[in-house]
Design an enzyme around this catalytic site. Structure first.
Site, PDB file in Angstrom:
ATOM      1  NE  ARG A 124       4.374  -7.745  10.960  1.00 27.73           N
ATOM      2  CZ  ARG A 124       3.809  -6.919  10.072  1.00 27.73           C
ATOM      3  NH1 ARG A 124       2.730  -7.289   9.425  1.00 27.73           N
ATOM      4  NH2 ARG A 124       4.289  -5.724   9.867  1.00 27.73           N
TER       5      ARG A 124
ATOM      6  CE  LYS B 284       3.111   0.187   4.714  1.00 25.43           C
ATOM      7  NZ  LYS B 284       2.511   0.002   3.391  1.00 25.43           N
TER       8      LYS B 284
ATOM      9  CD  GLU C 159      -2.795   1.336   2.331  1.00 22.91           C
ATOM     10  OE1 GLU C 159      -2.824   0.472   3.211  1.00 22.91           O
ATOM     11  OE2 GLU C 159      -3.526   2.337   2.317  1.00 22.91           O
TER      12      GLU C 159
HETATM   13  P1  ATP Z   1       2.923  -2.147   7.938  1.00 22.44           P
HETATM   14  O1  ATP Z   1       2.404  -2.984   9.048  1.00 22.44           O
HETATM   15  O2  ATP Z   1       4.350  -1.794   8.074  1.00 22.44           O
HETATM   16  O3  ATP Z   1       2.075  -0.950   7.629  1.00 22.44           O
HETATM   17  P2  ATP Z   1       1.630  -3.503   5.852  1.00 22.44           P
HETATM   18  O4  ATP Z   1       1.447  -4.965   5.921  1.00 22.44           O
HETATM   19  O5  ATP Z   1       0.468  -2.663   6.125  1.00 22.44           O
HETATM   20  O6  ATP Z   1       2.881  -3.112   6.704  1.00 22.44           O
HETATM   21  P3  ATP Z   1       1.726  -3.411   3.037  1.00 22.44           P
HETATM   22  O7  ATP Z   1       2.129  -2.289   2.180  1.00 22.44           O
HETATM   23  O8  ATP Z   1       0.310  -3.808   3.048  1.00 22.44           O
HETATM   24  O9  ATP Z   1       2.210  -3.055   4.479  1.00 22.44           O
HETATM   25  O10 ATP Z   1       2.651  -4.670   2.769  1.00 22.44           O
HETATM   26  C1  ATP Z   1       2.916  -5.196   1.514  1.00 22.44           C
HETATM   27  C2  ATP Z   1       3.306  -6.634   1.692  1.00 22.44           C
HETATM   28  O11 ATP Z   1       4.419  -6.752   2.569  1.00 22.44           O
HETATM   29  C3  ATP Z   1       2.165  -7.422   2.302  1.00 22.44           C
HETATM   30  O12 ATP Z   1       2.014  -8.631   1.594  1.00 22.44           O
HETATM   31  C4  ATP Z   1       2.627  -7.684   3.708  1.00 22.44           C
HETATM   32  O13 ATP Z   1       2.123  -8.905   4.164  1.00 22.44           O
HETATM   33  C5  ATP Z   1       4.144  -7.688   3.568  1.00 22.44           C
HETATM   34  N1  ATP Z   1       4.780  -7.282   4.820  1.00 22.44           N
HETATM   35  C6  ATP Z   1       4.568  -6.159   5.525  1.00 22.44           C
HETATM   36  N2  ATP Z   1       5.286  -6.146   6.658  1.00 22.44           N
HETATM   37  C7  ATP Z   1       6.001  -7.295   6.670  1.00 22.44           C
HETATM   38  C8  ATP Z   1       6.942  -7.881   7.576  1.00 22.44           C
HETATM   39  N3  ATP Z   1       7.299  -7.269   8.716  1.00 22.44           N
HETATM   40  N4  ATP Z   1       7.461  -9.088   7.263  1.00 22.44           N
HETATM   41  C9  ATP Z   1       7.131  -9.697   6.121  1.00 22.44           C
HETATM   42  N5  ATP Z   1       6.252  -9.214   5.224  1.00 22.44           N
HETATM   43  C10 ATP Z   1       5.689  -8.022   5.486  1.00 22.44           C
HETATM   44 MG    MG Z   2      -1.302  -3.497   4.778  1.00 20.54          MG
END
Ligand code: ATP
Ligand code: MG
Length: 559
Positions: free
Chosen positions: A263, A273, A37
């Site tokens: 994760r 983020k 995102e």
């Molecule tokens: P955040 O919690 O930092 O906002 P998010 O999951 O909301 O992260 P996205 O932009 O939706 O961020 O993530 C894109 C991809 O990266 C998704 O498939 C998510 O599952 C993966 N991802 C995000 N954080 C991690 C992590 N700490 N370890 C592994 N994969 C991750």
């Molecule tokens: Mg997300």
């Protein structure tokens, strides 16, 4: 990415894929996607997902899409999109075809919402957000149906169309899937699939004032792109039944499957983020690419290499069990890469003047040193030995402690790659601080020649006049606690390390570094690994300390 690297160790996802390939599933195709995102910069956790998604496609001769999951226009921006594209490329990956956006599918998703309404599987709900929460029930109590759940297909079509036209205010109504208010899985209790947001969208402009939910978008986008294996993190496990429900109840072209993995959590930092954005907005750090940030752009500026991050992701593996990875592992990965690939140089961080009294003023003797002790192909570097030198203040002790191997009054040390010198006199200012050391060199000790002196130690040095001015920024961990999020009473702000940045404004490096490009990486002998920062100017090079030569943090902690 080299081909060799793509032959990665196997993990449970690869086992599933190999099984699918054996059974001829998906016509033998493997299509994955990385779906960020664009509401912030990517962090090291995302690197794990990137390496897994792109790495899996590479390994099985498949394809990986880069798709922006852009259903929350208020929180998203072009700046974030640009940074994410740059980061994925820098990590060494290339996506299949064009960059994709979930917003590319807004027309289809709208059609599919109409499809659900016509099938009696979606309805417009006019409960307030607060009421909806009350009706939803809890983990132990079932939800109860909204009074609007029984609206007719015609009424729903009409209301949804009005939603689209902007006839309602934000929050006045939503479109919900009609699934099961008594489901033990709260995600299945008639989830919201469209909400009103009168917001400008960075891609679709002002075309829409209703936006689909993440759940109503993700699986459908996967299906539209022909994704076979939709790999995400474990928090989406409870959403999988919903993912499957949409795929089963909509006229999708293919039926992708979702798989979850744990994760990445890293100690001494935060990987969210939202929290990283707070650190930026509150100016606790200097922007998203501050070298203390666990963002890809921060790590890049700090001096991490793409290969070191990919190797780290390989080392930690892919499983379904949540754990915390030690920051030391990430540091070890970059140390290993830089040890093999970074040329050596000398840089004095906190200089003290050393005058070689038997070296005539104005004379220079040039020494040649290997750029790398174990890699001759990196060639030689040249450093001038002059009367006026600089050495590290720390390398001189007026009253040396026991076993001191550096310089002290009357004693000798070797200047790396040059002569053995002996400290003859110490000059102090009024306050008693040592401001200059007078020394003599022994011409018989040139290079590595054996000598009667047998100096106890070797120290680094630079010529005072023929060296380059630099500012060295030395970083420590951003948080003092291994788990800055782990305290119930206090939040991560309370654990920000006040000493996470130490600046050496008067450092001097050997003259050969003068024209180093931004992002050039070096090992400063006896100090650690350093990388040229974009803040560098014509007159002053700025270096970031990537990591020390050894894991001094682990040592400190065990004291
Ligand atoms: P955040 O919690 O930092 O906002 P998010 O999951 O909301 O992260 P996205 O932009 O939706 O961020 O993530 C894109 C991809 O990266 C998704 O498939 C998510 O599952 C993966 N991802 C995000 N954080 C991690 C992590 N700490 N370890 C592994 N994969 C991750
Ligand atoms: Mg997300």
């Amino acid at each position: 990415m080299t081909k060799n690297e793509s032959t990665k160790p196997t993990n449970f996802i690869h086992q599933i894929i190999e099984e699918d390939l054996k059974n001829g599933a998906n016509d033998g195709k493997v299509v994955t996607r990385f779906p960020p995102e664009p509401n912030g910069y990517l962090h090291i956790g995302h690197a794990k997902s990137i390496c897994l998604n792109f790495g899996t496609a590479l390994k099985y001769g498949g394809e990986c899409n880069l798709r922006f999951d852009d259903t929350n226009p208020e929180k998203e921006s072009q700046e974030y999109i640009d940074s994410i594209i740059a980061d994925v490329r820098w990590l060494g990956f290339e996506w299949a075809g064009d960059i994709r956006y979930s917003s590319d599918y807004f027309d289809t998703l709208f059609e599919w919402a109409l499809h659900l309404i016509r099938e009696g599987k979606a309805y417009v709900d006019s409960l307030s957000a607060h009421e909806m929460r009350e009706y939803r029930g809890t983990l132990t109590e079932p939800g109860k149906p909204s009074p609007y759940r029984s609206r007719s297909v015609e009424e729903n079509l009409e209301l949804f169309e009005k939603m689209r036209q902007g006839a309602f205010d934000e929050g006045e109504c939503v479109l919900r899937a009609k699934i099961d208010m008594a489901s033990p899985n709260i995600n299945m209790r008639d989830p919201v699939i469209y909400r009103i947001r009168k917001a400008h969208h960075h891609q679709s402009g002002d075309k829409w004032c209703i936006y689909p939910s993440y759940d109503f978008t993700h699986g459908q986008s996967d299906a539209l792109e022909g994704v076979t294996h939709s790999i995400c993190t474990l928090e989406f496990e409870d959403h999988r039944p919903l993912y499957e429900w949409f795929v089963a109840n909509l006229p999708v072209p293919v039926e992708p499957r979702q798989y979850e993995f744990a994760r990445l959590n890293l100690n001494y930092t935060v990987t969210s983020k939202r929290k990283l954005k707070l650190l930026v907005d509150e100016a606790k750090v200097n922007g998203w690419n501050d070298p203390r940030m666990p963002t890809i752009s921060g790590l890049r500026r700090r001096g991490y290499t793409p290969a070191s991050i990919r190797n780290f992701c390989d080392m930690i593996g892919v499983t379904r069990s949540n754990g915390v990875v030690d920051m030391g592992m990430l540091e070890a990965a970059v140390r290993e890469d830089l040890d093999a690939n970074a040329p050596r140089a000398m840089c004095v961080l906190e200089p003290i003047k050393l005058t070689v009294t038997n070296m005539p003023e104005g004379e220079e003797e040039w020494f040649e040193l290997p750029a790398h002790p174990k890699d001759e192909s990196m060639g030689l570097r040249k450093v001038p030995f002059t009367r006026n030198l600089l050495i590290e203040r720390e390398d001189f002790a007026e009253v040396p402690p026991r076993k001191w191997k550096r310089l002290s009054p009357g004693e000798a040390v070797r200047l790396r790659g040059a002569y053995v010198i002996r400290c003859e006199e110490v000059i102090k200012d009024e306050s008693g601080e040592v401001v200059e050391i007078k020394a003599t060199f022994d011409p018989d000790t040139k290079g590595a020649n054996p000598t009667d002196y047998k100096p106890k130690g070797v120290i680094h040095w630079v010529s005072a006049e023929n060296s380059v001015a630099c500012e060295v920024r030395s970083y420590d961990r951003l948080f003092t606690e291994p788990n800055p999020d782990g305290d119930k009473e206090r939040d991560f702000h309370d654990f920000i390390n006040p000493e996470s940045l130490v600046v050496y404004p008067h450092a001097r490096a050997e003259i050969g570094l003068k024209t180093s490009a931004v992002e050039s990486r070096f090992q400063f002998e006896r100090q650690g690994y350093f990388c040229v920062d974009p803040d560098s100017s014509e007159t002053t090079l700025v270096f970031n300390r990537t990591v020390g030569l050894r894991d001094s943090w682990a040592k400190m902690q065990s004291k």
